[in-house]
Design an enzyme around this catalytic site. Structure first.
Site, PDB file in Angstrom:
ATOM      1  N   CYS A  45      -1.701  13.799 -14.915  1.00 53.62           N
ATOM      2  CA  CYS A  45      -2.586  14.929 -15.171  1.00 53.62           C
ATOM      3  C   CYS A  45      -3.888  14.715 -14.389  1.00 53.62           C
ATOM      4  O   CYS A  45      -4.477  13.635 -14.442  1.00 53.62           O
ATOM      5  CB  CYS A  45      -2.859  15.004 -16.669  1.00 53.62           C
ATOM      6  SG  CYS A  45      -4.101  16.246 -17.068  1.00 53.62           S
ATOM      7  N   CYS A  71      -2.427  18.996 -22.025  1.00 57.61           N
ATOM      8  CA  CYS A  71      -3.759  19.627 -22.011  1.00 57.61           C
ATOM      9  C   CYS A  71      -3.839  20.885 -21.160  1.00 57.61           C
ATOM     10  O   CYS A  71      -4.867  21.555 -21.140  1.00 57.61           O
ATOM     11  CB  CYS A  71      -4.811  18.618 -21.570  1.00 57.61           C
ATOM     12  SG  CYS A  71      -4.814  18.332 -19.788  1.00 57.61           S
ATOM     13  N   GLN A  89       0.852  -1.196   0.000  1.00 57.49           N
ATOM     14  CA  GLN A  89       0.000   0.000   0.000  1.00 57.49           C
ATOM     15  C   GLN A  89       0.886   1.244   0.000  1.00 57.49           C
ATOM     16  O   GLN A  89       0.395   2.354  -0.082  1.00 57.49           O
ATOM     17  CB  GLN A  89      -0.876   0.005   1.259  1.00 57.49           C
ATOM     18  CG  GLN A  89      -1.811  -1.167   1.335  1.00 57.49           C
ATOM     19  CD  GLN A  89      -2.389  -1.316   2.752  1.00 57.49           C
ATOM     20  OE1 GLN A  89      -3.387  -0.700   3.089  1.00 57.49           O
ATOM     21  NE2 GLN A  89      -1.764  -2.125   3.572  1.00 57.49           N
ATOM     22  N   ASN A  90       2.197   1.035   0.141  1.00 54.10           N
ATOM     23  CA  ASN A  90       3.103   2.180   0.257  1.00 54.10           C
ATOM     24  C   ASN A  90       3.386   2.790  -1.107  1.00 54.10           C
ATOM     25  O   ASN A  90       3.459   2.088  -2.118  1.00 54.10           O
ATOM     26  CB  ASN A  90       4.417   1.755   0.925  1.00 54.10           C
ATOM     27  CG  ASN A  90       4.168   1.226   2.328  1.00 54.10           C
ATOM     28  OD1 ASN A  90       3.089   1.435   2.884  1.00 54.10           O
ATOM     29  ND2 ASN A  90       5.136   0.537   2.886  1.00 54.10           N
ATOM     30  N   HIS A 100      -1.506   1.557  -4.218  1.00 58.16           N
ATOM     31  CA  HIS A 100      -1.877   2.967  -4.072  1.00 58.16           C
ATOM     32  C   HIS A 100      -1.008   3.905  -4.901  1.00 58.16           C
ATOM     33  O   HIS A 100      -0.982   5.109  -4.635  1.00 58.16           O
ATOM     34  CB  HIS A 100      -1.853   3.365  -2.581  1.00 58.16           C
ATOM     35  CG  HIS A 100      -2.901   2.659  -1.764  1.00 58.16           C
ATOM     36  ND1 HIS A 100      -2.885   2.579  -0.397  1.00 58.16           N
ATOM     37  CD2 HIS A 100      -4.028   1.996  -2.156  1.00 58.16           C
ATOM     38  CE1 HIS A 100      -3.944   1.889   0.033  1.00 58.16           C
ATOM     39  NE2 HIS A 100      -4.639   1.516  -1.018  1.00 58.16           N
ATOM     40  N   THR A 148       0.732  -3.055   8.559  1.00 63.65           N
ATOM     41  CA  THR A 148      -0.486  -2.363   8.119  1.00 63.65           C
ATOM     42  C   THR A 148      -1.564  -2.477   9.194  1.00 63.65           C
ATOM     43  O   THR A 148      -1.681  -3.519   9.852  1.00 63.65           O
ATOM     44  CB  THR A 148      -1.009  -2.884   6.757  1.00 63.65           C
ATOM     45  OG1 THR A 148      -2.275  -2.260   6.490  1.00 63.65           O
ATOM     46  CG2 THR A 148      -1.165  -4.389   6.697  1.00 63.65           C
TER      47      THR A 148
HETATM   48  P1  OAD Z   1      -1.414   2.822   8.994  1.00 68.05           P
HETATM   49  O1  OAD Z   1      -0.759   4.081   9.457  1.00 68.05           O
HETATM   50  O2  OAD Z   1      -2.890   2.754   9.025  1.00 68.05           O
HETATM   51  O3  OAD Z   1      -0.866   1.611   9.872  1.00 68.05           O
HETATM   52  C1  OAD Z   1       0.495   1.437  10.107  1.00 68.05           C
HETATM   53  C2  OAD Z   1       0.673   0.152  10.898  1.00 68.05           C
HETATM   54  O4  OAD Z   1       2.065  -0.078  11.022  1.00 68.05           O
HETATM   55  C3  OAD Z   1       0.082   0.195  12.311  1.00 68.05           C
HETATM   56  O5  OAD Z   1      -0.704  -0.975  12.516  1.00 68.05           O
HETATM   57  C4  OAD Z   1       1.324   0.183  13.203  1.00 68.05           C
HETATM   58  O6  OAD Z   1       1.122  -0.518  14.428  1.00 68.05           O
HETATM   59  C5  OAD Z   1       2.328  -0.542  12.331  1.00 68.05           C
HETATM   60  N1  OAD Z   1       3.738  -0.233  12.618  1.00 68.05           N
HETATM   61  C6  OAD Z   1       4.285   0.901  13.107  1.00 68.05           C
HETATM   62  N2  OAD Z   1       5.631   0.786  13.187  1.00 68.05           N
HETATM   63  C7  OAD Z   1       5.937  -0.465  12.737  1.00 68.05           C
HETATM   64  C8  OAD Z   1       7.148  -1.200  12.561  1.00 68.05           C
HETATM   65  N3  OAD Z   1       8.332  -0.677  12.878  1.00 68.05           N
HETATM   66  N4  OAD Z   1       7.082  -2.451  12.072  1.00 68.05           N
HETATM   67  C9  OAD Z   1       5.883  -3.015  11.733  1.00 68.05           C
HETATM   68  N5  OAD Z   1       4.713  -2.369  11.870  1.00 68.05           N
HETATM   69  C10 OAD Z   1       4.732  -1.120  12.372  1.00 68.05           C
HETATM   70  O7  OAD Z   1      -0.817   2.507   7.540  1.00 68.05           O
HETATM   71  P2  OAD Z   1      -1.415   1.556   6.408  1.00 68.05           P
HETATM   72  O8  OAD Z   1      -2.068   0.353   7.007  1.00 68.05           O
HETATM   73  O9  OAD Z   1      -0.357   1.367   5.405  1.00 68.05           O
HETATM   74  O10 OAD Z   1      -3.647   5.241   1.776  1.00 68.05           O
HETATM   75  O11 OAD Z   1      -2.535   2.493   5.799  1.00 68.05           O
HETATM   76  C11 OAD Z   1      -3.235   2.104   4.669  1.00 68.05           C
HETATM   77  C12 OAD Z   1      -3.522   3.283   3.790  1.00 68.05           C
HETATM   78  O12 OAD Z   1      -4.165   4.320   4.549  1.00 68.05           O
HETATM   79  C13 OAD Z   1      -2.289   3.959   3.233  1.00 68.05           C
HETATM   80  O13 OAD Z   1      -1.798   3.330   2.077  1.00 68.05           O
HETATM   81  C14 OAD Z   1      -2.793   5.332   2.927  1.00 68.05           C
HETATM   82  C15 OAD Z   1      -3.579   5.592   4.184  1.00 68.05           C
HETATM   83  O14 OAD Z   1      -4.585   6.527   4.096  1.00 68.05           O
HETATM   84  C16 OAD Z   1      -3.685   6.210   0.887  1.00 68.05           C
HETATM   85  O15 OAD Z   1      -3.021   7.224   0.981  1.00 68.05           O
HETATM   86  C17 OAD Z   1      -4.611   5.909  -0.230  1.00 68.05           C
END
Ligand code: OAD
Length: 244
Positions: free
Chosen positions: A127, A150, A101-102, A119, A188
């Site tokens: 654009c 454009c 998702q990164n 993502h 995540t």
């Molecule tokens: P989140 O910020 O929601 O979650 C991050 C997770 O990483 C949490 O569960 C933390 O406990 C965990 N974490 C923190 N430090 C860590 C480490 N050192 N090792 C392992 N885990 C750790 O991020 P995402 O789940 O990626 O979307 O969020 C999903 C999406 O929401 C993102 O891609 C973004 C956001 O809005 C968009 O921008 C479309």
């Protein structure tokens, strides 16, 4: 934390492994996560004001500049031990699919070759009007700069809230999630769909589900193995055990 022997044995007997990563994997590279209470981006900024098409229409300069700040932060960051260990895992299993998702490109910089970026990627620009990916444009002082084809405003090539993950990407991610033997959910919060449905689909299809995260998530109760801790410590330890 040590990796359970039962998990190492299971991994020794499987061919197909799929991994879903989130912002936690890049936390140890200094890239802020989204939902962590003190340090997450959404604790300081509002997604509605920065990460939706409506926000961009309302204040394109603010949104462009916020992404410029993140783009620079990510460009200055270095992959960490978790990224490198995941790149190594690609060589261990007959089929290994990384889904992230990164948007920071750190998996690729660590050597992962085959990555589904659900993502998008913050280093790419497209654009806003026509979606065309644009790699160069004239610096006229306009913020955001204008599309050379454009004249529409340029935006980062990432998926915002209220936007859909491209269909071909989610279809591919579904395929690798429902056909793997072991599925890892790493760093995540498992709260944003459709990515959050992938581990559940894997589980329903009979895969072993492994979660690596220092905090519990909605997945933790369902996972077969929960390895509680930082990805930068646990993933390299896991890869070491696989090499033994
Ligand atoms: P989140 O910020 O929601 O979650 C991050 C997770 O990483 C949490 O569960 C933390 O406990 C965990 N974490 C923190 N430090 C860590 C480490 N050192 N090792 C392992 N885990 C750790 O991020 P995402 O789940 O990626 O979307 O969020 C999903 C999406 O929401 C993102 O891609 C973004 C956001 O809005 C968009 O921008 C479309």
């Amino acid at each position: 934390m040590s990796v359970p022997t039962e998990l190492i044995q299971r991994l020794g007997n499987v061919k197909k492994v799929t991994v879903l990563t989130g912002a936690g994997v890049s936390a140890e590279s200094g890239v802020p996560t989204f939902r962590d209470a003190q340090t997450g981006l959404w604790a300081k900024y509002s997604p509605e004001e920065l990460a939706t098409p409506r926000a961009f229409r309302r204040n394109p300069r603010l949104v462009w500049e916020w992404y410029e700040w993140r783009r620079k932060l990510v460009a200055d960051a270095q992959p960490n031990a978790a990224h490198f260990a995941l790149a190594e895992m690609e060589n261990i299993f007959a089929q290994f699919q990384l889904i992230t998702q990164n948007v920071d490109g750190l998996h690729q910089r660590a050597g992962s070759r085959n990555v589904i970026e659900l993502h998008g990627n913050i280093a790419r620009t497209k654009c806003f009007e026509e979606g065309r990916v644009v790699s160069t444009w004239k610096e006229t002082g306009d913020v955001p700069p204008k599309c050379p084809a454009c004249g529409g405003p340029l935006r980062p090539d990432v998926v915002w809230f209220e936007e859909a993950v491209p269909e071909e990407k989610i279809a591919l991610a579904n395929e690798f999630s429902t056909s793997c033997d072991v599925f890892f959910s790493i760093g995540t919060s498992a709260m944003v769909y459709p990515a959050a449905s992938l581990p559940l689909e894997a589980l329903e299809s009979g895969a072993t589900l492994v979660e690596i995260n220092p905090q519990s998530t909605p997945l933790s109760k369902k996972a077969n193995f929960v390895l509680s801790g930082a990805a930068g410590l646990i993933v390299p330890e896991l890869v070491n055990c696989l090499g033994d």
